[in-house]
Design a protein around this motif. Structure first.
Motif, PDB file in Angstrom:
ATOM      1  N   LEU A  16       0.807  -1.217   0.000  1.00  0.00           N
ATOM      2  CA  LEU A  16       0.000   0.000   0.000  1.00  0.00           C
ATOM      3  C   LEU A  16       0.840   1.266   0.000  1.00  0.00           C
ATOM      4  CD1 LEU A  16      -2.668  -1.113   2.637  1.00  0.00           C
ATOM      5  CD2 LEU A  16      -3.061  -0.861   0.181  1.00  0.00           C
ATOM      6  N   ALA A  24      -6.553   7.197  -0.240  1.00  0.00           N
ATOM      7  CA  ALA A  24      -6.952   5.793  -0.302  1.00  0.00           C
ATOM      8  C   ALA A  24      -8.405   5.622   0.121  1.00  0.00           C
ATOM      9  CB  ALA A  24      -6.042   4.947   0.585  1.00  0.00           C
ATOM     10  N   TYR A  34      -2.746   6.634   1.308  1.00  0.00           N
ATOM     11  CA  TYR A  34      -2.195   5.289   1.255  1.00  0.00           C
ATOM     12  C   TYR A  34      -1.083   5.120   2.276  1.00  0.00           C
ATOM     13  CZ  TYR A  34      -4.746   3.260  -2.629  1.00  0.00           C
ATOM     14  OH  TYR A  34      -5.727   2.698  -3.403  1.00  0.00           O
ATOM     15  N   LEU A 202      -7.558  -0.771  -4.740  1.00  0.00           N
ATOM     16  CA  LEU A 202      -6.341  -0.641  -3.951  1.00  0.00           C
ATOM     17  C   LEU A 202      -5.127  -1.066  -4.768  1.00  0.00           C
ATOM     18  CD1 LEU A 202      -7.485  -2.007  -0.457  1.00  0.00           C
ATOM     19  CD2 LEU A 202      -7.139   0.368  -1.136  1.00  0.00           C
TER      20      LEU A 202
END
Length: 853
Positions: A16, A24, A34, A202
């Motif tokens: 991530l 995010a 993120y 994601l």
């Protein structure tokens, strides 16, 4: 058992941080980058430990659940996803698979208003069952998802790290997801379709607009616009909701595409939405999948949707289809292969150690490939239907009937089950028994008697003829791609909900978009409606009273066939029933337990916030007036009848206008019998008048918790005698009413703790009776902290009736018990309850007839 060594997790969750400061997670008032998300994931992964353990996550659409999900995936802990709010499902999974860690959502939830600011992220609650696992895990095992809502023992799909990663990459590829995209969460993350939306975004560093708002809620679309969302996911039922809210007329400048899965969407609807999207600059992606393939196996290219609306399209990148012939049928079974095909099933913990047992997925769907090279699903090989999300084996239903000594044939659609039974039988009783055994709504089961079962020329059962008995023609193309674990592909008919609302509120004209609150439901009618709805639907969400009729039935989980002896019942209902019994028993001198009337005052504030504060100012005022009338009119009618028929009780004209507590004599007389009703009416009218002021109305809307807290402060001034005057002859109760109101608005543990502290500090000395004050405090804390209380299921109906009739019991009991209390106190209590319930039943029926007239 020696734990497995730490392993690398799924890349999309472990990497991530590489997306840096890009947004995010976005909610109504907060943004998590993120980098920040990666930090939270790493911190929670630290709580899970480095040795692999089995984790069960009761997930909702909250940041806490998402963090826990990603932490397990990133650190290699096998994870079972379950829906938050379904305690029975979680308990079933825990019993079947013996997890090492159980994670539940944190208390700080994503707000239900689009513009809410200061969202708390909410730390997930982690329950550690054991520090070291007892299980053996295959090195590739990453995620375990439920196959469906079927009855019986849970059956899980075993997914590997490659399964999760490859399917996310395939979806991101054909949807062309970029870092600039933002997807709004319209589906639960515990459902494989909703989870695939999260994973694929994601993976690409895109944003997720995290919410649990429904598409019928204007706040959802406000949030969608404010956060510049570019897509949302839909199941077939979603499109019916979109039609109802006027989606085609909405201005959504950032919308890039809409995806559809979770069952077959009517081809006409596919064509219509595809054309509309083309005219408005967005695309419709029709998709097909099963949990066994980590959600997606095929998609229909948007430019082909209008011309081929009945097709499922082409395989996702990296996947392939073949059609395997089926003897005796023109069409073959659709078989899928690809890196996203599951490792296999898990039916016991021993299966966690198994490697790959499946190399390709037999979908069970009959399919063909059309001239354009697109795959079309035309039927099912096995005789399963999915009704309200519950997978039903029609062959097993026939066996159930055969064990009863009946010759029967069963057919069905995603709407209902139809059974044909030879001979003369009570079809209503048989349908009821089947519905109970299968866990289906009663309206979803039809039984018909026939002279003999319909047969084809070959002698085989004619199932089309059986289905025709239900006056519902067999679809030309049965439901395709009924995704395992999906939401219901076609909603159950809402007539059951509508009938219950009609009979509870005595209102005939109820539309699909109405809610219990919008049609005038209040705390008096709430009890009767909730008890009946829970029995009919098998599950009630906490917000059912503000859920549209159609959504309420569609979201409900069917009851399991196994009857529970102990089941939870809402605490507010139990408190009302217990309080009225204790009040009467105390008045009869059977026991001495004062204080429960003041619990009811706090409960009145709690219910005022739940039922009387929604909607615009003037409609809300009219609804509040109706609610007060439901208290005032039966009370005044009874008092007038007693004054007319007997002079045994010294009631006065002040009782008829409910003013004795304000301007009557201060000493206790018969005229004080109705002090609770009078004070409650004063408080309700005062709140109505206050909220009718436009700027006060706006203030309450803007500060939903601070407003009742301010009222608590004002009420405490009266409670401690700091105002210098007293307009009532009773102890001030505004602060208790406002306290209940505030608890209904509290959303976090710190908020509830602060309110609990206020109650604990303010109650001592209120009466100078520690037992009475402790009783009030206990009732308030139960209301605030315990949503439901376990109760024998056989008592639910009795408790519901007592709670519904509590006002009528309170009003009437004064004239019932005096002649019996000295010699027959138990009979006095029983008769008081019976008379009050009878008055309630007569009054409700009378009002219903008046409304119909």
């Amino acid at each position: 058992m020696t734990p497995s060594l730490e392993l690398a997790g799924v890349a999309l969750a472990a990497d991530l941080a590489r997306h840096g400061d890009r947004p995010a997670i976005l909610t109504g008032g907060s943004v998590l980058t993120y980098q920040e998300l990666a930090g939270r994931v790493a911190a929670f992964a630290g709580r899970l430990g480095t040795a692999r353990r089995l984790v069960v996550l009761a997930a909702d659409n909250s940041v806490g659940s998402l963090v826990a999900y990603l932490a397990a995936l990133a650190s290699g802990h096998p994870l079972i996803l379950a829906p938050a709010g379904n305690d029975a499902a979680v308990a079933s999974l825990v019993a079947a698979y013996d997890p090492d860690v159980i994670v539940r959502p944190g208390t700080a939830r994503t707000p239900r208003t689009a513009g809410a600011a200061g969202d708390a992220w909410g730390e997930p609650a982690l329950e550690e069952v054991r520090p070291v696992t007892n299980h053996t895990f295959h090195p590739d095992l990453a995620l375990l998802l439920s196959t469906s809502g079927s009855t019986g023992s849970p059956k899980l799909v075993r997914l590997s790290r490659e399964n999760v990663q490859s399917n996310a990459e395939a979806i991101a590829t054909y949807l062309d997801i970029s870092a600039d995209d933002r997807a709004a969460t319209t589906l639960p993350m515990s459902y494989c379709y909703g989870l695939s939306v999260i994973n694929s975004h994601l993976l690409r560093g895109a944003g997720i607009v995290l919410t649990d708002l429904s598409v019928v809620d204007p706040c959802f679309w406000q949030l969608f616009r404010n956060r510049q969302a570019t897509s949302f996911a839909a199941v077939p039922y979603t499109f019916e909701l979109l039609d109802r809210v006027g989606f085609t007329d909405m201005d959504l400048p950032d919308l890039r595409y809409v995806t559809q899965a979770g069952g077959r969407l009517d081809p006409a609807a596919v064509a219509r939405y595809a054309e509309h999207g083309r005219s408005r600059g967005w695309e419709l992606f029709v998709m097909y999948g099963q949990t066994e393939a980590t959600a997606r196996m095929a998609y229909l290219p948007p430019h082909l949707a209008a011309a081929h609306p009945g097709a499922i399209g082409v395989p996702v990148p990296g996947g392939s289809f073949r059609i395997e012939p089926v003897p005796g049928l023109d069409d073959g079974e659709l078989v899928y292969a690809g890196p996203n095909v599951m490792l296999g099933y898990a039916q016991t913990p021993a299966d966690f150690a198994a490697g790959r047992t499946v190399t390709e997925l037999r979908t069970g769907d009959l399919a063909r490939k059309n001239a354009a090279g697109l795959y079309e699903v035309v039927g099912r090989r096995s005789r399963f239907v999915k009704i309200v999300g519950l997978r039903i084996d029609l062959g097993q239903v026939e066996k159930m009937l055969h064990r009863m000594g009946l010759q029967a044939a069963c057919a069905g659609t995603d709407r209902k089950l139809v059974a044909a039974v030879e001979g003369s039988h009570d079809t209503r009783l048989l349908a009821k028994m089947l519905a109970q055994d299968l866990g289906l709504p009663r309206a979803a089961v039809e039984v018909h008697t026939v002279g003999e079962l319909p047969r084809l020329g070959t002698g085989k059962t004619d199932y089309r003829a059986v289905l025709a008995l239900g006056a519902e023609p067999c679809p030309a193309e049965p439901a395709a791609g009924a995704t395992a674990g999906a939401l219901p592909t076609t909603p159950a008919a809402p007539e059951d909900v509508r009938r219950i609302f009609t009979e509870t509120l005595e209102i005939e004209d109820i539309s699909d978009g109405d809610t219990f609150v919008s049609i005038g439901g209040d705390s008096l009618s709430y009890v009767a409606a909730s008890v009946r709805l829970e029995k009919a639907l098998g599950h009630l969400a906490p917000d059912w009273h503000v859920t549209p009729v159609r959504d309420l039935q569609a979201r409900a989980r069917p009851r399991r066939s196994r009857r529970r002896f102990v089941a939870p019942l809402e605490t507010s209902i139990v408190l009302r029933a217990v309080a009225i019994v204790v009040i009467i028993s105390t008045h009869v001198d059977l026991i001495r337990w004062p204080g429960t009337a003041h619990i009811l005052m706090a409960l009145a504030g709690y219910n005022f916030a739940r039922f009387q504060l929604g909607g615009d100012r003037l409609p809300r005022l009219r609804r509040q007036l109706v609610s007060v009338a439901r208290i005032v009119v039966p009370t005044v009618v009874f008092i007038g009848a007693v004054m007319l028929l007997t002079d045994k009780f010294h009631y006065t004209p002040l009782n008829l206008v409910l003013l004795n507590t304000m301007i009557g004599p201060a000493g206790w007389t018969d005229a004080w019998h109705f002090w609770f009703v009078e004070v409650l009416v004063y408080v309700l009218l005062g709140m109505m008048a206050l909220l009718a002021i436009p700027w006060v109305h706006r203030t309450e809307r803007r500060f939903p918790l601070a407003f009742p807290v301010a009222l608590i402060g004002a009420g405490l001034l009266a409670r401690y005698g700091l105002l210098g005057f007293d307009i009532l002859h009773t102890r001030p109760v505004l602060w208790l009413f406002a306290l209940g109101w505030a608890f209904a608005r509290a959303r976090t543990i710190p908020q509830r703790l602060a309110l609990s502290a206020i109650a604990a500090v303010a109650l001592p000395g209120y009466f100078g009776d520690p037992w009475r004050e402790a009783t009030i405090l206990a009732g308030i804390l139960l209301l605030a902290w315990v949503p439901a209380l376990p109760l024998p299921a056989i008592l639910h109906r009795v408790v519901g009736v007592l709670a519904s009739a509590s006002l009528y019991v309170y009003v009437t009991h004064w004239v019932v018990f005096p002649d019996l209390k000295d010699n027959h106190p138990v009979l006095a209590v029983a008769l008081s309850l019976a008379v009050g319930v009878a008055y309630w039943a007569v009054w409700v029926r009378l009002m219903g007839r008046i409304k119909r007239y």
